[in-house]
Design a protein around this motif. Sequence first.
Motif, PDB file in Angstrom:
ATOM      1  N   SER A  21       0.823  -1.206   0.000  1.00  0.00           N
ATOM      2  CA  SER A  21       0.000   0.000   0.000  1.00  0.00           C
ATOM      3  C   SER A  21       0.861   1.261   0.000  1.00  0.00           C
ATOM      4  CB  SER A  21      -0.920   0.006   1.223  1.00  0.00           C
ATOM      5  OG  SER A  21      -1.632   1.222   1.321  1.00  0.00           O
ATOM      6  N   LEU A  22       1.958   1.227   0.748  1.00  0.00           N
ATOM      7  CA  LEU A  22       2.783   2.412   0.933  1.00  0.00           C
ATOM      8  C   LEU A  22       3.884   2.551  -0.113  1.00  0.00           C
ATOM      9  CD1 LEU A  22       3.092   2.192   4.823  1.00  0.00           C
ATOM     10  CD2 LEU A  22       1.569   3.681   3.504  1.00  0.00           C
ATOM     11  N   SER A  23       4.156   1.469  -0.842  1.00  0.00           N
ATOM     12  CA  SER A  23       5.227   1.492  -1.835  1.00  0.00           C
ATOM     13  C   SER A  23       4.703   1.007  -3.180  1.00  0.00           C
ATOM     14  CB  SER A  23       6.391   0.610  -1.382  1.00  0.00           C
ATOM     15  OG  SER A  23       7.291   0.367  -2.442  1.00  0.00           O
ATOM     16  N   LYS A  24       4.701   1.892  -4.160  1.00  0.00           N
ATOM     17  CA  LYS A  24       4.253   1.499  -5.494  1.00  0.00           C
ATOM     18  C   LYS A  24       5.184   0.455  -6.096  1.00  0.00           C
ATOM     19  CE  LYS A  24       2.757   3.456  -9.921  1.00  0.00           C
ATOM     20  NZ  LYS A  24       2.687   4.680 -10.747  1.00  0.00           N
ATOM     21  N   GLU A  25       6.455   0.554  -5.792  1.00  0.00           N
ATOM     22  CA  GLU A  25       7.405  -0.426  -6.308  1.00  0.00           C
ATOM     23  C   GLU A  25       7.110  -1.811  -5.742  1.00  0.00           C
ATOM     24  OE1 GLU A  25       9.825  -2.093  -8.665  1.00  0.00           O
ATOM     25  OE2 GLU A  25       9.616   0.080  -8.784  1.00  0.00           O
ATOM     26  N   ALA A  26       6.740  -1.879  -4.457  1.00  0.00           N
ATOM     27  CA  ALA A  26       6.391  -3.162  -3.861  1.00  0.00           C
ATOM     28  C   ALA A  26       5.126  -3.732  -4.496  1.00  0.00           C
ATOM     29  CB  ALA A  26       6.208  -3.011  -2.349  1.00  0.00           C
ATOM     30  N   PHE A  27       4.156  -2.867  -4.771  1.00  0.00           N
ATOM     31  CA  PHE A  27       2.942  -3.309  -5.453  1.00  0.00           C
ATOM     32  C   PHE A  27       3.298  -3.834  -6.849  1.00  0.00           C
ATOM     33  CE2 PHE A  27      -1.079  -3.209  -7.580  1.00  0.00           C
ATOM     34  CZ  PHE A  27      -2.050  -3.284  -6.598  1.00  0.00           C
ATOM     35  N   THR A  28       4.178  -3.115  -7.542  1.00  0.00           N
ATOM     36  CA  THR A  28       4.592  -3.536  -8.881  1.00  0.00           C
ATOM     37  C   THR A  28       5.269  -4.898  -8.843  1.00  0.00           C
ATOM     38  OG1 THR A  28       4.926  -1.197  -9.443  1.00  0.00           O
ATOM     39  CG2 THR A  28       5.852  -2.820 -10.952  1.00  0.00           C
ATOM     40  N   GLU A  29       6.080  -5.153  -7.806  1.00  0.00           N
ATOM     41  CA  GLU A  29       6.730  -6.457  -7.654  1.00  0.00           C
ATOM     42  C   GLU A  29       5.693  -7.573  -7.585  1.00  0.00           C
ATOM     43  OE1 GLU A  29       9.248  -6.478  -4.270  1.00  0.00           O
ATOM     44  OE2 GLU A  29      10.462  -4.786  -4.951  1.00  0.00           O
ATOM     45  N   ALA A  30       4.605  -7.333  -6.859  1.00  0.00           N
ATOM     46  CA  ALA A  30       3.551  -8.342  -6.746  1.00  0.00           C
ATOM     47  C   ALA A  30       2.904  -8.606  -8.105  1.00  0.00           C
ATOM     48  CB  ALA A  30       2.497  -7.888  -5.739  1.00  0.00           C
ATOM     49  N   VAL A  31       2.716  -7.550  -8.897  1.00  0.00           N
ATOM     50  CA  VAL A  31       2.114  -7.712 -10.219  1.00  0.00           C
ATOM     51  C   VAL A  31       3.058  -8.453 -11.155  1.00  0.00           C
ATOM     52  CG1 VAL A  31       1.112  -6.491 -12.198  1.00  0.00           C
ATOM     53  CG2 VAL A  31       0.797  -5.573  -9.887  1.00  0.00           C
ATOM     54  N   ARG A  32       4.367  -8.208 -11.007  1.00  0.00           N
ATOM     55  CA  ARG A  32       5.352  -8.833 -11.893  1.00  0.00           C
ATOM     56  C   ARG A  32       5.397 -10.346 -11.751  1.00  0.00           C
ATOM     57  NH1 ARG A  32       9.503  -4.462 -10.528  1.00  0.00           N
ATOM     58  NH2 ARG A  32       9.273  -2.944 -12.212  1.00  0.00           N
ATOM     59  N   ARG A  33       4.918 -10.870 -10.651  1.00  0.00           N
ATOM     60  CA  ARG A  33       4.873 -12.328 -10.521  1.00  0.00           C
ATOM     61  C   ARG A  33       4.024 -12.936 -11.636  1.00  0.00           C
ATOM     62  NH1 ARG A  33       2.922 -14.471  -5.073  1.00  0.00           N
ATOM     63  NH2 ARG A  33       3.650 -16.388  -6.060  1.00  0.00           N
ATOM     64  N   LEU A  34       2.969 -12.237 -12.016  1.00  0.00           N
ATOM     65  CA  LEU A  34       2.110 -12.700 -13.100  1.00  0.00           C
ATOM     66  C   LEU A  34       2.475 -12.067 -14.436  1.00  0.00           C
ATOM     67  CD1 LEU A  34      -1.366 -12.478 -11.314  1.00  0.00           C
ATOM     68  CD2 LEU A  34      -0.187 -14.578 -11.961  1.00  0.00           C
ATOM     69  N   LEU A  35       2.859 -10.809 -14.398  1.00  0.00           N
ATOM     70  CA  LEU A  35       3.062 -10.022 -15.612  1.00  0.00           C
ATOM     71  C   LEU A  35       4.472  -9.406 -15.565  1.00  0.00           C
ATOM     72  CD1 LEU A  35       1.223  -9.189 -18.065  1.00  0.00           C
ATOM     73  CD2 LEU A  35       0.786  -7.055 -16.812  1.00  0.00           C
ATOM     74  N   PRO A  36       5.487 -10.180 -15.934  1.00  0.00           N
ATOM     75  CA  PRO A  36       6.882  -9.720 -15.742  1.00  0.00           C
ATOM     76  C   PRO A  36       7.216  -8.417 -16.448  1.00  0.00           C
ATOM     77  CG  PRO A  36       6.807 -12.059 -16.284  1.00  0.00           C
ATOM     78  CD  PRO A  36       5.432 -11.539 -16.497  1.00  0.00           C
TER      79      PRO A  36
END
Length: 397
Positions: free
Chosen positions: A315-330
Amino acid sequence: MAYDCDVLVVGGGIVGLSVAHALTRAAPGTRVTVLEKEAGPARHQTGRNSGVIHSGIYYRPGSLKARFAVRGAAEMVKFCAEYGIAHEVTGKLIVATDRAELPRLHSLVQRGRENGIPVRELGPAQIAEYEPDVRGIAAIHVGTTGICDYGAVAEHLAHASGAEVRYDAEIVHVDRRPGLGVAVRTARGDVLRGKVLVNCAGLHCDRIARMTGDEPDMRIVPFRGEYFTLARPELVRGLVYPVPDPAFPFLGVHLTRGVDGGVHVGPNAVPALAREGYDWSVVRPRELAATLAWPGSWQIARRHWRYGAGELRRSLSKEAFTEAVRRLLPGVRADDLVPAAAGVRAQAVLRDGTLVDDFLIKEGARAVHVLNAPSPAATASLPIGREVARRVLATLG
């Protein structure tokens, strides 16, 4: 005693409006009044989600969620087609990105088949046929999942039910007396009397139940789901989900192409500081204090602090959110994610910290309370409406 109507429905989301619709269809002539505190329908859970028509694959066979979601998905598609509401049966992928997820993926295959849902198992090459930019080691394709505009569904139900729908009608007092039905007073000072009250107040349902005089033995603990939209929607063709953790009712960060062609990314699940706390700046001390006073809230924090810490980080880090998305969408980049409107899940929590997993409907004297109806309640709204209507009509006799 003079009654203004037969049934008072509190809450103008998709569930409350489905109850009104079901009542007037099952018993023509029944006078129904829907009271909604906002200026229009579907302003909270109904209108703040990714618009998915859920298949029912996640839910325990025989549960209300499983039965109502499977039945409701087919009915929602038919309803949208009949009334010209934007929708599409897209199917979806549930993708495993780690070998540790494979047992859970196989369990979903079995659960789907027990619930009568068509499921196809896929390998990496077959995943690419559906979603060229998605990566995974295995997946399942669920053919009955779809998308629609739930706000438009709610609008149609409001007009087609034959009920009187009153907006800007926040309930501030309920008076229930034996043999005399239920009277409510709104913030504007209007008083309405009905024979039965139906509580479909969503984020405020526990408060309305207690106002009525019924102890619901649960409290709503609000969890905010934060979304982004994808600046490069061509990266996703349809609906892509991770394998969920069975310990939680949340499905994880997923990718959803909506009826408008845009792609929603999310949500995470973080504690909200108000029942309608759609960002960190919205804090309502009285509501927050009530959440913290409920023993179940502390039990959740104690048991699941590691999971919660990860959600807060995203929630507080967009980069951390992006990391979660990259698991599915590198191939996704942080600047591909554009902030979008958040939603708040009205999650019922028991005193011992148990997150109520199934829909929860309880009856009191001259009252029916819908106490846990987060996702997939929009999908299942038509069957839920009929079930609540059945109970109401039995009470009316």
